[in-house]
Scaffold this active site. Structure first.
Site, short mmCIF file in Angstrom:
data_model
loop_
_atom_site.label_atom_id
_atom_site.label_comp_id
_atom_site.label_asym_id
_atom_site.label_seq_id
_atom_site.Cartn_x
_atom_site.Cartn_y
_atom_site.Cartn_z
N ASP A 1 -48.67 76.58 -25.56
CA ASP A 1 -47.73 77.13 -24.57
C ASP A 1 -47.70 76.70 -23.34
OD1 ASP A 1 -49.75 78.67 -24.41
OD2 ASP A 1 -49.23 80.55 -25.03
N MET B 1 -51.96 79.70 -28.24
CA MET B 1 -53.05 78.83 -28.24
C MET B 1 -54.25 79.66 -29.15
SD MET B 1 -53.63 77.00 -24.60
CE MET B 1 -54.69 75.91 -25.05
N HIS B 2 -55.15 78.87 -29.41
CA HIS B 2 -56.56 79.39 -30.07
C HIS B 2 -56.76 79.95 -31.33
CE1 HIS B 2 -57.48 78.40 -25.84
NE2 HIS B 2 -56.83 79.38 -25.13
#
Length: 499
Positions: free
Chosen positions: A240, A81-82
């Protein structure tokens, strides 16, 4: 027999699962790639490495598959992520991706609160502004690399870029968009208010799709490189943790999982996006249709145990290190560990707090320290569960995955500290299986993801809380929570002495 592929694009490697209609993993391949860490707090990757290694991995998967590639009906994705991938008007990558574990953006997080307002920001995004999230990274590039930022037309997250290279279609799905700090979580749309407050053109935000949406087929070039059929359908995939939830069957209210990897996650299903946790836990869109999840994070979960082993038992395996923890009583003979090796996330968003062993004396042996590390990691995760319960959630069964599910003593410890039944799955493939399940659902194998979970997942063992241990741990948990408060100032003072 028909098949799907689950692609799990992690921080250190891409893991590929070939899964059949019974939920069996017919074959798996893993391909690693490096981190780029030029300065303290920086963490980047070359997106081309994701494409190269995924292509090589799928080719290896197909080359070793004794069936017909035409029987592989679909593929989907799970991803770290991110991370920020900035693209120009021709969808060319402008710089290395800035990853989730990059911490250079403290100043930009402060700017977000100043310009949007902290309470307003949290009410829109349901989360705090944290260094790891995507928006602060966009602002950092805008401030520190202005000439490059002028060329930016859009941004995506890691798995979305990989999917673009496979399909030539560019989108972002909701579970990953929720971790950007730019999504209105409840409304399921990009926040024009946040963009306007920070002088960002809303057009930088890509089109949004659902995790199970069919976003096209693979390109002829990718088919040629891998051996897959050009008719292979591609589904958007998920973050995820959202895919890990699907791969653990967290698809209805009351279901929760505890995942202990490098970091630790406690994730619980939410049917709606209208609760208010005041940013104390993460609150994201699920990859399951129309659903949400809440999540607490311990930054150094498995990392704490790895550190302890590498420092004090470098030549031993984990089984040897932990073989005597069952001879140590609850509370590790008065030794307490807080797992703040790299700061903490939930419930303390604190980059400067550091770990402690409290209560050491000359009677303590390595086995006491080992048990204290396991207990401390589990206490930290229990802080998230405690927040969930105080919000009115009932949590009586928790699915344990990752490293914490590999040791029976630790599983019993989780049951006792969490005061809940702990379930271990027969086969644990985590986010990669969740991605495969999205492809199976999208391909029409099942009417719902829940039906897919019923067919693909089964329980192996259950650990029930021992009441005597529960009572002792409840008392010790109260003491554990005091350590953060009483060491915060000390750790801030020590910062100037750290290298």
């Amino acid at each position: 027999m028909k098949y799907v592929i689950g692609v799990d694009l992690g921080t250190s490697a891409v893991k590929l699962l070939l899964v059949n209609q019974k939920g069996e993993v017919a074959h798996e391949v893993s391909k690693s790639y490096p981190l780029i860490q030029e300065k303290t707090g920086y963490s980047e990757q070359d997106p081309e490495q994701w494409v190269t290694q995924t292509t090589a991995g799928i080719k290896e998967l197909i080359d070793t598959f004794d069936g017909d590639a035409n029987d592989i009906e679909g593929m989907s994705f799970s991803g770290q992520m991110h991370g920020l991938v900035l693209l120009d008007g021709q969808n060319q990558v402008l710089r290395n991706a800035i990853l989730w574990n990059d911490t250079r953006t403290t100043k930009q997080c402060e700017e977000i609160y100043e310009k949007v307002g902290k309470d307003r920001f949290i009410s829109i995004t349901k989360n705090m502004a944290l260094e790891g999230f995507t928006l602060p990274k966009i602002l950092w590039v805008k401030e520190n690399e202005p000439e490059l930022f002028e060329k930016a037309a859009t941004f995506v997250l890691p798995k979305d870029y990989l999917r673009y290279r496979i399909t030539d279609q560019l989108q972002m799905e909701y579970s990953d968009a929720a971790g950007t700090s730019l999504l209105d979580i409840s409304a399921r749309e990009w926040s024009k208010e946040i963009c306007d407050s920070l002088d960002l053109d809303p057009s930088i935000c890509p089109p949004l799709v659902n995790s199970h949406d069919n976003v096209g087929t693979i390109t002829s070039d990718f088919a040629d490189q891998t051996g897959l059929s050009e008719a292979t359908n591609v589904f958007a995939g998920g973050a995820d943790n959202a895919c890990g939830a699907i791969g653990s069957g967290i698809l209805s209210e009351g279901k929760t999982f505890c995942s202990i990897g490098t970091s630790g996650v406690v994730l619980s299903y939410e049917p709606t996006g209208d609760k208010d946790f005041e940013g104390k836990v993460h609150y994201f869109n699920h990859s399951a249709p129309g659903a949400y999840y809440t999540m607490g994070v311990t930054l150094s979960a498995g990392h704490s145990l790895n550190w302890f082993k590498d420092t004090f038992a470098a030549d031993e395996d984990f089984d040897s290190l932990l073989k005597e923890v069952d001879t140590v009583p609850v509370g590790s003979n008065g030794l307490l560990f807080t797992p703040y090796l790299v700061g903490e996330r939930t419930p303390h968003a604190d980059a400067t707090i550091r770990a402690s062993f409290i209560g050491m004396d000359s009677s303590h042996r390595r086995k006491d320290f080992a048990r204290a590390v396991l207990e401390g990691i589990t206490f930290s995760l229990n802080e998230s569960i405690d927040l969930f319960r105080k919000s009115g959630k009932t949590i009586d069964t928790i699915y344990s995955i990752g490293g914490g599910a590999k040791n029976k003593e630790w599983l019993q410890m989780q049951a006792d500290i969490f005061n809940a039944n702990i379930v271990k799955l027969t086969s644990e493939q985590g986010p990669g299986m969740g991605a495969a399940m999205l492809a199976a659902f999208g391909s029409g194998w099942f009417e719902t993801l829940e039906a897919c979970a019923d067919a693909f997942l089964s329980e192996a063992e259950m650990y029930q809380p021992i009441q005597e241990n529960v009572e002792r741990y409840e008392k010790l948990f109260t003491t554990y929570k005091k350590v953060y408060e009483q060491t915060t100032e000390i750790n801030q003072d020590l910062m100037e002495f750290r290298n």
